[in-house]
Design a protein around this motif. Structure first.
Motif, PDB file in Angstrom:
ATOM      1  N   LYS A 157      -1.333   5.078  -1.480  1.00  0.00           N
ATOM      2  CA  LYS A 157      -1.872   5.035  -2.841  1.00  0.00           C
ATOM      3  C   LYS A 157      -3.292   5.594  -2.795  1.00  0.00           C
ATOM      4  O   LYS A 157      -4.288   4.889  -3.010  1.00  0.00           O
ATOM      5  CB  LYS A 157      -1.848   3.615  -3.383  1.00  0.00           C
ATOM      6  N   THR A 158      -3.392   6.880  -2.495  1.00  0.00           N
ATOM      7  CA  THR A 158      -4.687   7.476  -2.167  1.00  0.00           C
ATOM      8  C   THR A 158      -5.655   7.573  -3.339  1.00  0.00           C
ATOM      9  O   THR A 158      -6.873   7.565  -3.137  1.00  0.00           O
ATOM     10  CB  THR A 158      -4.474   8.880  -1.570  1.00  0.00           C
ATOM     11  N   ASN A 159      -5.147   7.662  -4.558  1.00  0.00           N
ATOM     12  CA  ASN A 159      -6.042   7.838  -5.706  1.00  0.00           C
ATOM     13  C   ASN A 159      -6.997   6.669  -5.901  1.00  0.00           C
ATOM     14  O   ASN A 159      -8.074   6.829  -6.482  1.00  0.00           O
ATOM     15  CB  ASN A 159      -5.234   8.061  -6.982  1.00  0.00           C
ATOM     16  N   GLN A 160      -6.611   5.478  -5.418  1.00  0.00           N
ATOM     17  CA  GLN A 160      -7.477   4.315  -5.593  1.00  0.00           C
ATOM     18  C   GLN A 160      -8.766   4.423  -4.771  1.00  0.00           C
ATOM     19  O   GLN A 160      -9.730   3.689  -5.007  1.00  0.00           O
ATOM     20  CB  GLN A 160      -6.728   3.039  -5.213  1.00  0.00           C
ATOM     21  N   ASP A 219     -13.005   8.507  -6.822  1.00  0.00           N
ATOM     22  CA  ASP A 219     -13.735   8.095  -8.020  1.00  0.00           C
ATOM     23  C   ASP A 219     -14.309   9.322  -8.724  1.00  0.00           C
ATOM     24  O   ASP A 219     -15.116  10.060  -8.142  1.00  0.00           O
ATOM     25  CB  ASP A 219     -14.862   7.129  -7.643  1.00  0.00           C
ATOM     26  N   SER A 235      -2.806   3.545   3.583  1.00  0.00           N
ATOM     27  CA  SER A 235      -2.323   3.414   2.215  1.00  0.00           C
ATOM     28  C   SER A 235      -1.929   4.789   1.697  1.00  0.00           C
ATOM     29  O   SER A 235      -2.684   5.755   1.844  1.00  0.00           O
ATOM     30  CB  SER A 235      -3.406   2.818   1.312  1.00  0.00           C
ATOM     31  N   GLU A 295       0.813  -1.213   0.000  1.00  0.00           N
ATOM     32  CA  GLU A 295       0.000   0.000   0.000  1.00  0.00           C
ATOM     33  C   GLU A 295       0.853   1.272   0.000  1.00  0.00           C
ATOM     34  O   GLU A 295       0.340   2.365   0.221  1.00  0.00           O
ATOM     35  CB  GLU A 295      -0.930   0.008   1.220  1.00  0.00           C
TER      36      GLU A 295
END
Length: 276
Positions: free
Chosen positions: A131-134, A137, A129, A102
């Protein structure tokens, strides 16, 4: 139901050697350890507590205020890195774990990282995490043009500053629209400036178009009063000078000055503007 990683309002059920047992409306119980027990309390009193798993993976209630909770974003410091992942300081006794999978970039002890906190379904643990863009939306947008929104500064880019909108969407403030210092993790209000065909969102920090005239005009009046009724600014002033003094673009400045002039609140002369 007691919600892990969130604030819960629970009733004091009974006292024990370990602390107080709290319960929700369904009778689910959780321990509030002695270190968090208030000096005075009554059975059936209600308490607002944060619930998470302690070092022994037991559900526990605390009165500490974490820097981040489930479903939120924050800038956190890495306290340690082990063979399993990184451990982040989130203001609690037990540190927040961020597994290697993550991490957008390998975390290092002492570094600061912008992360999202979520409940890992496999382990039933709160994890972080970077990887915040995941977790954002832009396919189904729940914002509209000119709407006021809550922003969290995410990360810089060559053309501006990426921001998280209402904890749901990704947006961008272009460099030309930034008139104040912004740091990752800052929380502030903004406005939807443009929604592009691909659902990318442009954001500004001030009101847009005619909506911005009054706020900007007020800002100019305040600055005039603070400077003995005079500002060494004209329509020929350098945009960077206007940006530095008034935290607005030259275009916004000219519109606001025009509004003030029509209301006969200012005089415009060759050397600047004067308060009437």
């Amino acid at each position: 139901m007691i919600h892990l990683g969130e604030y819960n309002t629970l009733e004091i059920l009974r006292e024990s050697e370990q602390g107080l047992y709290l319960a929700d409306e369904e009778g689910n119980e959780v321990l509030l350890p002695n270190r968090y027990v208030p000096e005075s309390f009554k059975i059936w009193d209600k308490m607002d507590v944060f619930v998470y798993l302690d070092n022994e993976e037991r559900l526990v209630a605390v009165t500490d205020k974490p820097y981040i909770k489930k479903g939120d974003f924050a800038l956190l410091r890495c306290n340690a890195v082990t063979e399993h992942g990184a451990f982040l300081d989130w203001g609690m006794l037990k540190e927040l774990f961020c597994p290697f999978r993550e991490q957008a970039f390998k975390m290092k002890k002492g570094g600061w990282y912008f992360v999202y906190c979520f409940l890992d379904e496999k382990s039933n643990r709160l994890v972080a995490s970077s990887k915040t863009n995941q977790f954002l939306d832009n396919k189904a947008l729940k914002v509209s043009l000119f709407e006021e929104v809550d922003l969290i500064v995410s990360h810089p880019s060559e053309i501006g500053m990426n921001v998280i909108i209402n904890k749901k969407h990704l947006g961008l403030i272009f460099n030309d629209d930034i008139f104040q210092d912004l740091s990752v993790g800052d929380r502030l209000k903004g406005y939807i400036k443009k929604i592009r065909p691909d659902n990318k969102i442009d954001v500004v920090l001030g009101q847009i178009g005619y909506r911005s005239i009054e706020p900007n005009a007020d800002a100019i009046l305040v600055e005039l009063r603070d400077n003995s009724g005079y500002l060494n600014l004209t329509d020929k002033s350098d945009p960077e000078t206007i940006k530095q003094v008034l935290k607005m673009s030259k275009k916004s400045f000219k519109k606001a000055v025009g509004s003030l002039y029509k209301k006969k609140l200012i005089e415009i002369k060759e050397d600047g503007i004067y308060l009437v």
